[in-house]
Scaffold this motif. Structure first.
Motif, PDB file in Angstrom:
ATOM      1  N   UNK A 120       1.021  -0.935  -0.026  1.00 35.46           N
ATOM      2  CA  UNK A 120      -0.006   0.140   0.088  1.00 35.46           C
ATOM      3  C   UNK A 120       0.784   1.074  -0.117  1.00 35.46           C
ATOM      4  N   UNK A 121       1.954   1.161   0.840  1.00 37.39           N
ATOM      5  CA  UNK A 121       2.814   2.269   0.746  1.00 37.39           C
ATOM      6  C   UNK A 121       3.569   2.570  -0.438  1.00 37.39           C
ATOM      7  N   UNK A 122       3.420   1.837  -1.448  1.00 36.71           N
ATOM      8  CA  UNK A 122       4.172   1.813  -2.983  1.00 36.71           C
ATOM      9  C   UNK A 122       3.239   2.564  -3.987  1.00 36.71           C
ATOM     10  N   UNK A 123       1.945   3.030  -3.265  1.00 34.86           N
ATOM     11  CA  UNK A 123       1.024   3.524  -4.238  1.00 34.86           C
ATOM     12  C   UNK A 123       1.295   5.223  -4.534  1.00 34.86           C
ATOM     13  N   UNK A 124       2.156   5.654  -4.365  1.00 30.60           N
ATOM     14  CA  UNK A 124       2.700   6.946  -5.080  1.00 30.60           C
ATOM     15  C   UNK A 124       2.139   8.180  -4.200  1.00 30.60           C
ATOM     16  N   UNK A 125       0.915   8.076  -3.449  1.00 35.51           N
ATOM     17  CA  UNK A 125       0.520   9.226  -2.511  1.00 35.51           C
ATOM     18  C   UNK A 125       0.794   9.324  -1.160  1.00 35.51           C
ATOM     19  N   UNK A 126       0.045  10.265  -0.371  1.00 30.81           N
ATOM     20  CA  UNK A 126       0.576  10.440   0.970  1.00 30.81           C
ATOM     21  C   UNK A 126       0.097   9.071   1.688  1.00 30.81           C
ATOM     22  N   UNK A 127       0.257   8.883   2.930  1.00 25.30           N
ATOM     23  CA  UNK A 127      -0.195   7.707   3.690  1.00 25.30           C
ATOM     24  C   UNK A 127      -1.692   7.540   3.625  1.00 25.30           C
ATOM     25  N   UNK A 128      -2.296   8.732   3.590  1.00 22.53           N
ATOM     26  CA  UNK A 128      -3.853   8.883   3.926  1.00 22.53           C
ATOM     27  C   UNK A 128      -4.261   8.402   2.464  1.00 22.53           C
ATOM     28  N   UNK A 129      -3.704   8.981   1.230  1.00 19.14           N
ATOM     29  CA  UNK A 129      -4.140   8.829  -0.030  1.00 19.14           C
ATOM     30  C   UNK A 129      -4.155   7.385  -0.250  1.00 19.14           C
ATOM     31  N   UNK A 130      -2.891   6.953  -0.002  1.00 15.02           N
ATOM     32  CA  UNK A 130      -2.654   5.417  -0.252  1.00 15.02           C
ATOM     33  C   UNK A 130      -3.671   4.517   0.393  1.00 15.02           C
ATOM     34  N   UNK A 131      -3.792   4.796   1.566  1.00 13.72           N
ATOM     35  CA  UNK A 131      -4.850   3.880   2.276  1.00 13.72           C
ATOM     36  C   UNK A 131      -6.404   4.062   1.979  1.00 13.72           C
ATOM     37  N   UNK A 132      -6.789   5.195   1.602  1.00 10.28           N
ATOM     38  CA  UNK A 132      -8.161   5.597   1.138  1.00 10.28           C
ATOM     39  C   UNK A 132      -8.357   4.718  -0.167  1.00 10.28           C
ATOM     40  N   UNK A 133      -7.093   4.860  -0.926  1.00 15.36           N
ATOM     41  CA  UNK A 133      -7.336   4.321  -2.523  1.00 15.36           C
ATOM     42  C   UNK A 133      -7.456   2.807  -1.857  1.00 15.36           C
ATOM     43  N   UNK A 134      -6.554   2.306  -1.367  1.00 15.68           N
ATOM     44  CA  UNK A 134      -6.590   0.737  -1.133  1.00 15.68           C
ATOM     45  C   UNK A 134      -7.747   0.258  -0.525  1.00 15.68           C
TER      46      UNK A 134
END
Length: 276
Positions: free
Chosen positions: A198-212
Motif C-alpha cells: 500500500x505504501x508504494x501507491x505514490x500518494x501520501x499515507x492517507x491517500x494510499x490507504x483510502x485508495x486501497x
C-alpha cells in the motif's frame, strides 16, 4: 514438490524477500541494500504476528541468481514457497529441481524495463513449461501496461498474479487508465491480485490507504475472495525508514474486510494458489 506441511495454516504472507548484503548484486539495479534480511528474522516476524506460512519472492537486485532463496526453502520447506526470477532459456530440468524445493512461480519485474513480447519463440517454450508445471507468472509492472501483458499471457494457460494492487497511482483515483481494465480481467478466473505494498501507491499515507480501501471493495466484486491474496512486502525495500511489519499489519486491518474475506485472503486462497 515438497510435501505439504502438517503445521495448521493460521495465515500466509504471500510476498516477502530474504537477502544478504554480501551477495553479488545485479549489475543493473534500482536499489542496493545495506543490511541483511535473513530467514530467521522473517520467520520471527511471522510468529510474532500469528502467521504460519510465507512466500519468498526473488528481489530484483539479485537478478536471476536464486541461490539464497532456494537455500531458505530448504531450511523451512513445509512453511515456505518460492517465486524465482529466471531467463526464458532455462531448462525444464532446472525448473523441475526448483519445483521439488517448493518454487511455484516466476516473477517478471518490469518496472522501468522494456516490455517483453511473449509471442517470441523463447517465451513460448518457457511459458509452455510453466503451464506444464502449474506455476504462475507474477507481474510487477506499471498499471497501464498490465492489461496488454495479461492478454498475451492468458492463452498459454498460466495463472497470472499481479503485484501490489497493480501499482496504480493513488492520487489518480479508481478510474485511472489500466486499473479499470484490471477489474474487468479479474472476472475471468485466471488472474490473482496481491493486495500488498500500500505504501508504494505514490500518494501520501492517507491517500494510499483510502485508495486501497476503495479498491479492495471493487477487487472483491470482480476477482472474488478466491482470487485475492495479501503480502507484507517485508523488508519493505526503499521504505525501511517509515514502514515495518507492524505497519503493514495495521494497514491490512484498516482495509476493513469481512471475516469471510479475510479468511479467504489469508488462508484459503494462498493455500491453493501456492500449494501449501
Amino acid at each position: 514438490m515438497v510435501d505439504t506441511c502438517t503445521t495448521p495454516i493460521t495465515g500466509v504472507d504471500c510476498h516477502a524477500h530474504v537477502f544478504s548484503r554480501e551477495l553479488e548484486l545485479a549489475a543493473v539495479r534500482r536499489y542496493t541494500p545495506d543490511y541483511d534480511a535473513t530467514l530467521a528474522h522473517y520467520l520471527e516476524h511471522l510468529e510474532t504476528h500469528g502467521l504460519s506460512h510465507g512466500v519468498l519472492v526473488q528481489p530484483s537486485f539479485l537478478g536471476n541468481d536464486n541461490g539464497y532463496l532456494l537455500a531458505a526453502l530448504r531450511q523451512a520447506p513445509g512453511r515456505l514457497r518460492g517465486v524465482v526470477v529466471v531467463e526464458p532459456g532455462i531448462s525444464r530440468a532446472v525448473l523441475d529441481d526448483m519445483a521439488r524445493l517448493g518454487v511455484v512461480g516466476v516473477r517478471l519485474n518490469l518496472m522501468g524495463k522494456a516490455l517483453p513480447d511473449f509471442r517470441e519463440t523463447a517465451w513460448k517454450a518457457f511459458l509452455g513449461d510453466l503451464a506444464g508445471l502449474g506455476w504462475h507468472v507474477e507481474l510487477h509492472a506499471p498499471v497501464n501496461a498490465l492489461p496488454a501483458l495479461i492478454g498475451q499471457l492468458m492463452p498459454f494457460g498460466v495463472q497470472v498474479v499481479i503485484d501490489h494492487f497493480g501499482r496504480p497511482d493513488a492520487r489518480l483515483g479508481l478510474d485511472q487508465p489500466g486499473f479499470a481494465k484490471l477489474l474487468e480481467l479479474g472476472t475471468g478466473g485466471q488472474v490473482w491480485m496481491k493486495v500488498s505494498g500500500i505504501y508504494r501507491l505514490a500518494g501520501t499515507d492517507r491517500e494510499n490507504l483510502e485508495f486501497a480501501r476503495s479498491a479492495m471493495a471493487l477487487l472483491e466484486q470482480s476477482f472474488g475472495p478466491r482470487r485475492l491474496v495479501w503480502g507484507s512486502d517485508w523488508p519493505h525495500t526503499q521504505h525501511e525508514g517509515s514502514v515495518g511489519f507492524d505497519t503493514v499489519m495495521q494497514q491490512l486491518q484498516a482495509l476493513e474486510g469481512s471475516a469471510h474475506l479475510m479468511h479467504a485472503l489469508m488462508v484459503e486462497t494462498p493455500r491453493h494458489l501456492f500449494r501449501f
